[in-house]
Design an enzyme around this catalytic site. Structure first.
Site, PDB file in Angstrom:
ATOM      1  N   ASP A 443      17.837  26.430  36.456  1.00 12.14           N
ATOM      2  CA  ASP A 443      19.552  27.114  36.571  1.00 12.14           C
ATOM      3  C   ASP A 443      19.319  27.966  35.852  1.00 12.14           C
ATOM      4  O   ASP A 443      19.588  27.936  34.690  1.00 12.14           O
ATOM      5  CB  ASP A 443      19.885  26.068  37.018  1.00 12.14           C
ATOM      6  N   ASP A 507      22.723  29.141  46.903  1.00  8.50           N
ATOM      7  CA  ASP A 507      23.615  28.398  47.478  1.00  8.50           C
ATOM      8  C   ASP A 507      23.975  28.116  48.909  1.00  8.50           C
ATOM      9  O   ASP A 507      25.372  26.891  48.429  1.00  8.50           O
ATOM     10  CB  ASP A 507      24.845  27.957  46.750  1.00  8.50           C
TER      11      ASP A 507
HETATM   12  C1  DGJ Z   1      23.922  26.439  40.966  1.00  7.82           C
HETATM   13  C2  DGJ Z   1      22.823  25.813  41.866  1.00  7.82           C
HETATM   14  O1  DGJ Z   1      22.885  27.085  42.486  1.00  7.82           O
HETATM   15  C3  DGJ Z   1      23.243  24.466  42.836  1.00  7.82           C
HETATM   16  O2  DGJ Z   1      22.435  24.221  43.268  1.00  7.82           O
HETATM   17  C4  DGJ Z   1      23.570  23.504  41.789  1.00  7.82           C
HETATM   18  O3  DGJ Z   1      22.542  23.248  41.082  1.00  7.82           O
HETATM   19  C5  DGJ Z   1      24.445  23.844  40.831  1.00  7.82           C
HETATM   20  N1  DGJ Z   1      24.034  24.750  39.853  1.00  7.82           N
HETATM   21  C6  DGJ Z   1      24.368  23.081  39.594  1.00  7.82           C
HETATM   22  O4  DGJ Z   1      25.553  22.937  38.544  1.00  7.82           O
END
Ligand code: DGJ
EC number: 3.2.1.22
Length: 705
Positions: A443, A507
C-alpha cells in the site's frame, strides 16, 4: 547519416513507417499499407508556405528548438548556461525485428541521445530515450520527453480524471488549437491524473473510429500533452516532471525515460483495449504466474479494520474457506502499536499484544484450510508516532527547515537513504522468510510533498528506489505475488505492473461506483489485474445498499474477492458469496484470457460488458442497469466478436432476485433459451430485459454447431 531511409515496423494489423535520416519522422501510423515504395516519400512531401521558416521542418521523435521546430522540445537542459539548444543527428540505426535503436549525437553540446522504438505483434508501440553526457562538466537536465506524431484527423480526445474512491472517470473533448496538457505532481501515479489519454477521429466510439491510445509507464510525477501545432500537425508527448536540479549528469552519466506505450486501432476503443490487454498479458505481467488461476481473496480490511484478535481471525478464515475462498489476507493493523491510523507505520514487527502466539497459528490454520496466506504492508511510510521515527527522524523524505503537511497522519521514508532502504528490505524479508506468505498487499496511502534527500529534490529517485525495493523483494522471494495499492487506485501503471500481479482498483466497493471505475480501468488493463471485491451490503464508502446479485456480478468481472467479516454475515448472504465464488471459479479461465468488449447500448442507462473466448466457443455478457431505463423498453443486446457462421445457445446464468416483480413478462428467450448465429447476435441481437436500477444479469453464449 545523410541518406534518408524508409523503415517499416509491423504489428499484426498496424504499421509504423518512418523516414530516418538525420532525424526520425513518422510518415504513417495506422492500418497496414502493403505498397510502400520510394515514391511514397514524394507523395507525402509537404509544401512550405510563406511566413514561416524557408524549409520544411519535420516533426521528429525528438523535437528540437535548434532545428526550428516550435514544439515542446524533447530535451531541455544546459551545462552551466551553455549547450542549451542541442541539435542531434542520427549516426547509427540498429534494427532487430520490429525494434529500432537510433543513436543520435550533438558533438558540440557533448550529448548523445539513444531512442528505442518498438511495435509488437499486438500492435502496441513503445518508445523511450536515453540521454548521455559525453563532455566535461555537469549537464543539468530539465526535461526529457517521449514524442509520437499523430495524423491531422485525430480531432477528439478522451482523458481520465478521478479522486480517492472515484478513480478512472473519463471525459471527452475536441482536440483544438492549444491542445491538451495534464500534469501530475502528487508523487505517485495518482487517482487524479492517471497517465493515459486517447485521441481519435471525430465521434470515435467503442466499436468505430480510428483511435490512438497512450499510456505513460511511470509511478510518479508526469506531464502528458497532445499538441496541435499552428500548422495543424499534432503530436503526443509524455515525460517525467523532474523537480528543479534533480537530474544532473556528470561526464559519462545518463538518464533513461520511462516507456511511453501507444496503440492505434481502426476499430474504435475496443480494438485499442484488446491490443493493450494482449500486450499486458504477454509483455508486462510477470510471466511466472500467468498459468495459475487467480485465487479468490478474502481481505480483512472492511471486516475488522484495526481490531485484530487471532481466534476471531481464525474463525473468519474458517468461514472464508467454507465459502470457497482460496487466499486469506490480513490487512492493516497487525504490527506493533497499530491500533488506528495515527501511529506505528515503520514498526514492522508483529504486535505481540494482539498476536501473543505469533502469526504461525493463523498462517498454519489458513494453510490447513487449503488457502494461501497474504499480509498487508505499507513499506514506504512512517508515522512520527513510531519507534522507527523516534530512532531515525532523519529518514523522512523531506527538506529540513520546513514543516510538511501530513496525509493520513503519515510521512514518506527517503528510499535513497541506504540504511532506510536496507531496513525496509530486511523487515519484508524477515516476514516473507519466516512465514508461508504467498502474497503482499503493498500500500501507499499518501501523496508526496516536497520530496527531499539531503536537501535536494528527489521525486524521480524516490520512484526508482521504490521499483528497486520491490525488485529486490521479488528476487529473494520469487514465489510471492504482490498487489499494488495506493489508497485504492493511486498507483496503477504498466511499470508497476511489471513487478506486481494485480491492482487494488479502488477503496470503493459500491457496485454501482465500481461499474464505472472498472470500465475506466478496462481501457488499458485486462480484467484479471483488477482487484474487485464483494463488500458488505451496506457499502462503507457510499452508504448505499445493494443486494448480493449486483455486488456479486460486478466483482465477478475482475480478480474477485470478498471484503467483509463473514462471521457476522447472514446465512442468506453467505449463500450468495458461495454462489458468486463458484461462478467466478467456473468462469475465470474465460474472463481472464478472453477478449473483453465494452458493448454499445441502445440506452445509456445500461453498461454492457462481454468477454469472448479466443476460439469463439463461448462468451459471457453482463448487462448492468446503472439507472432507471430511459424508456419502457430498452432495445436490443447486440454482441460482436462471435463466429458469424456458428450457432450459439443463449442462456441466463444469473439474474436479480426480484427479476419478474414489476413486469408482465421478460423477453421470451430468457425463459426458454434460444439458439442463434453469431451473425444474428451482432447484427440483430436479443431483446433486452427490463431491469431495476442498480441490478445486473449475466448471460452465457455457448457454441452448439
Ligand atoms: C488503503 C487501502 O486501499 C485499503 O484497502 C486498506 O488496505 C487500507 N489502506 C489500510 O490502511
Amino acid at each position: 547519416m545523410t541518406d534518408k531511409t524508409l523503415i517499416e515496423l509491423n504489428g499484426d494489423g498496424t504499421q509504423l513507417i518512418l523516414e530516418v535520416g538525420e532525424l526520425a519522422e513518422i510518415l504513417h501510423w495506422g492500418k497496414k499499407v502493403e505498397t510502400c515504395n520510394a515514391s511514397s516519400r514524394i507523395a507525402v512531401k509537404r509544401p512550405v508556405p510563406y511566413g514561416r521558416l524557408d524549409d520544411d521542418i519535420p516533426m521528429s521523435l525528438s523535437p528540437e528548438l535548434g532545428r526550428g521546430l516550435f514544439s515542446s522540445p524533447a530535451v531541455e537542459g544546459h551545462r552551466d548556461g551553455l549547450d542549451w539548444a542541442p541539435v542531434f543527428s542520427i549516426n547509427k540505426v540498429v534494427r532487430q525485428e520490429n525494434a529500432l535503436t537510433m543513436v543520435s549525437v550533438d558533438a558540440q553540446a557533448g550529448l548523445e541521445l539513444v531512442t528505442e522504438l518498438e511495435l509488437d505483434r499486438y500492435d502496441v508501440v513503445k518508445v523511450r530515450h536515453c540521454l548521455k553526457n559525453n563532455k566535461a562538466g555537469v549537464y543539468q537536465v530539465n526535461r526529457l520527453a517521449n514524442t509520437l506524431m499523430l495524423p491531422e484527423r485525430a480531432k477528439e480526445l478522451m482523458t481520465f480524471y478521478g479522486r480517492w474512491v472515484h478513480e478512472f472517470q473519463t471525459v471527452r473533448q475536441p482536440l483544438l488549437q492549444g491542445g491538451f496538457q495534464q500534469e501530475n505532481r502528487r508523487g505517485r501515479t495518482s487517482h487524479e491524473h492517471y497517465p493515459a489519454m486517447i485521441a481519435g477521429t471525430p465521434h470515435f466510439g467503442e466499436m468505430s473510429g480510428e483511435v490512438w491510445g497512450f499510456h505513460f509507464a511511470w509511478s510518479g510525477n508526469h506531464r502528458m500533452r497532445i499538441d496541435v501545432k499552428a500548422d495543424g500537425r499534432r503530436y503526443a508527448q509524455a515525460e517525467v516532471i523532474y523537480l528543479p536540479g534533480e537530474i544532473s549528469l556528470a561526464e559519462g552519466e545518463s538518464i533513461t525515460t520511462p516507456w511511453l506505450y501507444a496503440s492505434y486501432s481502426h476499430d474504435g476503443l475496443n480494438g485499442m483495449s484488446q491490443q493493450f490487454h494482449d500486450h499486458v498479458r504477454h509483455h508486462i505481467l510477470p510471466q511466472e504466474f500467468t498459468a495459475k488461476p487467480r485465487p479468490i481473496h478474502l481481505n480483512t480490511w472492511e471486516g475488522i479494520y484495526f481490531d485484530h484478535d487471532p481466534d476471531y481471525i481464525k474463525s473468519m478464515a474458517t468461514q472464508a474457506a467454507e465459502m470457497g475462498v482460496e487466499r486469506f489476507i490480513i490487512d492493516d493493523g497487525w504490527f506493533k502499536g497499530r491500533d488506528g491510523d495515527r501511529a506505528a507505520l515503520g514498526d514492522w514487527y508483529l504486535d505481540e499484544r494482539k498476536y501473543p502466539q505469533g502469526l504461525e497459528p493463523i498462517v498454519d490454520h489458513v494453510n490447513a484450510l487449503g488457502m494461501e496466506f497474504g499480509l498487508w504492508f505499507e513499506p514506504e511510510m512512517i508515522n512520527k508516532d513510531s519507534d522507527l521515527y523516534r530512532r531515525h527522524p532523519e529518514w523522512l523524505l523531506a527538506v529540513d527547515g520546513y514543516q510538511q503537511p501530513t496525509g493520513r497522519n503519515q510521512y514518506v521514508i527517503d528510499l535513497q537513504n541506504q540504511q532506510a532502504f536496507d531496513y525496509l528490505f530486511e523487515r519484508l524479508d524477515h516476514f516473507l522468510s519466516k512465514y508461508n506468505i504467498a502474497y503482499i498487499k503493498w500500500d501507499m496511502n499518501r501523496e508526496v510533498v516536497q520530496p527531499g534527500h539531503l536537501g535536494r529534490a528527489a521525486g524521480h529517485a524516490q520512484v526508482v528506489r521504490y521499483y528497486q525495493l520491490v525488485d529486490k523483494v521479488r528476487q529473494k522471494h520469487p514465489q510471492v505475488e504482490i498487489e499494488s495499492c495506493a489508497a485504492g487506485g493511486g498507483r496503477i501503471d504498466f511499470e508497476v505492473l511489471k513487478r506486481t500481479h494485480r491492482f487494488w482498483a479502488s477503496d470503493n466497493n459500491d457496485a454501482l461506483e465500481r461499474q464505472s471505475i472498472q470500465r475506466g480501468m478496462s481501457y488499458f488493463f485486462p480484467p484479471e489485474v483488477m482487484g474487485s471485491h464483494i463488500g458488505a451490503s451496506h457499502c462503507h464508502s457510499t452508504r448505499r445498499r445493494h443486494g448480493i446479485e449486483f455486488r456479486g456480478l460486478t466483482a465477478l468481472f475482475g480478480h474477485m474477492g470478498i471484503e467483509l467479516d463473514p462471521v457476522k454475515e447472514t446465512q442468506e448472504e453467505k449463500q450468495g458469496f458461495e454462489r458468486y465464488i463458484e461462478l467466478h471459479k467456473a468462469l475465470r479461465p474465460l474472463l481472464h484470457s478472453g477478449k473483453s468488449w465494452r458493448l454499445e447500448t441502445d440506452d445509456d442507462a445500461h453498461q454492457i460488458t462481454a468477454v469472448i473466448a479466443r476460439d469463439q466457443s463461448q462468451a459471457v455478457v453482463q448487462i448492468a442497469q446503472l439507472a432507471m431505463p430511459t424508456n419502457s423498453l430498452s432495445g436490443y443486446l447486440r454482441v460482436p466478436g462471435l463466429d458469424p457462421k456458428a450457432c450459439y445457445r443463449v442462456m441466463v446464468l444469473d439474474k436479480p432476485n426480484l427479476f419478474d416483480d414489476i413486469v408482465n413478462y421478460q423477453p421470451l428467450w430468457m425463459e426458454c433459451g434460444c439458439e442463434i448465429t453469431g451473425e444474428w447476435c451482432e447484427q440483430v441481437g436479443l431483446s433486452m430485459p427490463i431491469l431495476d436500477a442498480e441490478s445486473a444479469v449475466l448471460i452465457k453464449f455457448e457454441r452448439v454447431t
